[in-house]
Scaffold this motif. Structure first.
Motif: not given
Length: 179
Positions: A63, A101, A111, A144, A167-168, A172-173
């Motif tokens: 990130q 992204q 990201w 995300g 995931t998630g 910051q997910q």
């Protein structure tokens, strides 16, 4: 419009490399799925699309916050990303491919998917040589929010070579791949 979705193999691409694929006529229902070499992949048709999926194991997610004035010019943006990521990467940035992204804006966290440049180029060239040029490259999992709004866990692979994908994950997910 039919779509051929294939997963890029982790091994060095070559004529004998196997691609897992799914063919769909409507984007929702699989009409065919299997694994085969690039030369034997089905043709999605004249108006069809080929989507290559980069395995979670092949990616590192980082990130960054793009500085004000970061432009969309490929050379300039690459230099900015190299500068932002240099201390966080194990490999020389020149050997890596960066994918920012969609919709990333200066001043906001974004990201960046990072993978080995030579591996990705080789995989895409092998498909092109077999008459299956790729229209889009997408990650197997991306940071995300998840569909459930909660952290989600997927277990992939075989018992001898299993991996856990979260995931998630966290504030910051993010995506986390274990081991």
């Amino acid at each position: 419009m039919s779509t051929l979705v294939l997963t890029l193999p982790l091994a060095t691409p070559g004529p004998a490399a196997e691609y897992s694929y799914t063919l769909t006529a409507d984007g929702h229902t699989a009409t065919r799925h299997a694994s085969t070499t690039a030369a034997l992949l089905p043709d999605p048709g004249r108006a069809g699309e080929i989507v290559a999926v980069v395995p979670a194991r092949a990616l590192s997610w980082q990130q960054v916050t793009l500085p004000q004035g970061a432009t969309a010019q490929a050379g300039r943006l690459r230099a900015v990303l190299e500068g932002l990521l240099e201390e966080h990467l194990l490999d020389d940035p020149a050997q890596l491919h960066f994918a920012l992204q969609p919709g990333a804006q200066p001043g906001s966290p974004a990201w960046v998917a990072v993978c080995d440049r030579a591996w990705l180029r080789g995989a895409l060239q092998a498909l092109e040589a077999a008459g299956r040029p790729v229209d889009r490259v997408v990650p197997e999992f991306a940071p995300g929010p998840t569909a459930s709004g909660q952290e989600e866990c997927d277990v992939l692979g075989t018992p001898e070579d299993a991996q856990l994908v979260l995931t998630g994950h966290g504030p910051q997910q993010a995506v986390a791949v274990l081991p």
